[in-house]
Design a protein around this motif. Sequence first.
Motif, short mmCIF file in Angstrom:
data_model
loop_
_atom_site.label_atom_id
_atom_site.label_comp_id
_atom_site.label_asym_id
_atom_site.label_seq_id
_atom_site.Cartn_x
_atom_site.Cartn_y
_atom_site.Cartn_z
N THR A 1 -1.70 4.88 -11.18
CA THR A 1 -2.55 4.74 -10.01
C THR A 1 -4.00 5.03 -10.34
O THR A 1 -4.32 5.74 -11.30
CB THR A 1 -2.12 5.70 -8.87
OG1 THR A 1 -2.34 7.06 -9.29
CG2 THR A 1 -0.65 5.52 -8.52
N PHE B 1 -4.26 4.00 -5.18
CA PHE B 1 -3.45 2.79 -5.13
C PHE B 1 -2.81 2.53 -6.49
O PHE B 1 -3.37 2.86 -7.53
CB PHE B 1 -4.30 1.58 -4.70
CG PHE B 1 -5.51 1.33 -5.55
CD1 PHE B 1 -5.47 0.47 -6.65
CD2 PHE B 1 -6.71 1.96 -5.25
CE1 PHE B 1 -6.59 0.24 -7.43
CE2 PHE B 1 -7.85 1.74 -6.03
CZ PHE B 1 -7.78 0.88 -7.12
N ILE C 1 -0.82 1.77 -1.16
CA ILE C 1 -2.25 1.99 -0.98
C ILE C 1 -2.37 3.15 -0.01
O ILE C 1 -1.94 3.05 1.14
CB ILE C 1 -2.97 0.75 -0.44
CG1 ILE C 1 -2.80 -0.43 -1.40
CG2 ILE C 1 -4.45 1.05 -0.22
CD1 ILE C 1 -3.41 -1.72 -0.88
#
Length: 331
Positions: free
Chosen positions: A289, A310, A321
């Motif tokens: 992420t 995200f 997200i």
Amino acid sequence: MSPHALRSPRLISIALIAGLCMPALAGAAEHSLDGVNFTGPLITPNPAGMPKGNAYVEPYLIRVNSDSYYDDDGRRHDSGERSSAWVTVLPIAYGLGQHVTAQINLSAARAETGDARSRGFRAGDTTAQVQYLLQAPNEDGTRPAIAVSLSQRYATGSYDRIDGNPLNAQGDGVQRTTFGLGMQQVVWLPNGRPLRWRGQLSASPAPARVALNDSSVYGTPHGFRGNIAPGSLLGISAAAEYSFNSRWVGVFEFAASRQSDRQLSGYAPGEDGAAQRIDLRLPGSRNLTLAPAVEYHFSPNVGLIAGVEFTVAGRNTGSYINPQVALGMFF
């Protein structure tokens, strides 16, 4: 921070950052951190800890959104249905001694999938941590702060016997112990402004099996009796904060985690009512992420951070997200 706390190739990235920053350290002793404020990034924890007798509280509000997932080959697919949740996380850290900081993380969530919703906010799992500062930073921050930590996760959120609304379950039943190593350093750039970077490496051995009864967050059916053997976890994260002035700070962060295979075993009644054996291997997962954010400081003791985490790659995991905001308060 997420309501979430774990993230190995990243050690290379941390070393590269440190190596690139070394030339900028010449003459750093001429600088001062007076008037420089940082709240800390969204994911990577603070290795410097709290001064003795001081506390830091940083409530988070996170919106989780997921409508896709990564398969065993790392390809992304639509889920066919959006899942989301409002999550609150409350980290509370307190300086017990000159080198020792204690912290507890409380959490709760309200989940949604399609038209279904959980019954209000439900308690999640709780984590308690003790951190020991091996090396304290100097006044201008150019000497790295280095710390080790030991954290214990407690299964305070529901995870089985959820025959009613499955969205009411917000835990996983795993009592997990995690060991961490963190580092933080300030680099003074040629324009006289500071950039602070930090990194965290964490490892969690496979914990004890978790007993499961009836329907659970692992997809077991009604009448199931058995257990799941959780896998081990490895995680790494790194972040950089650039101070534009005493109020505004830009943040960029990345995190990665890897979980080993899990084994689900037990018995469940078949269509004829007879008990049927269930042995299922749940493949290991990986996740990468990014989390850009911005900080605004009302005073040296109060700061706000807002950003979004995200997923950019994964395997056997959901894609999400997560916009989030947190208010950091030093006492």
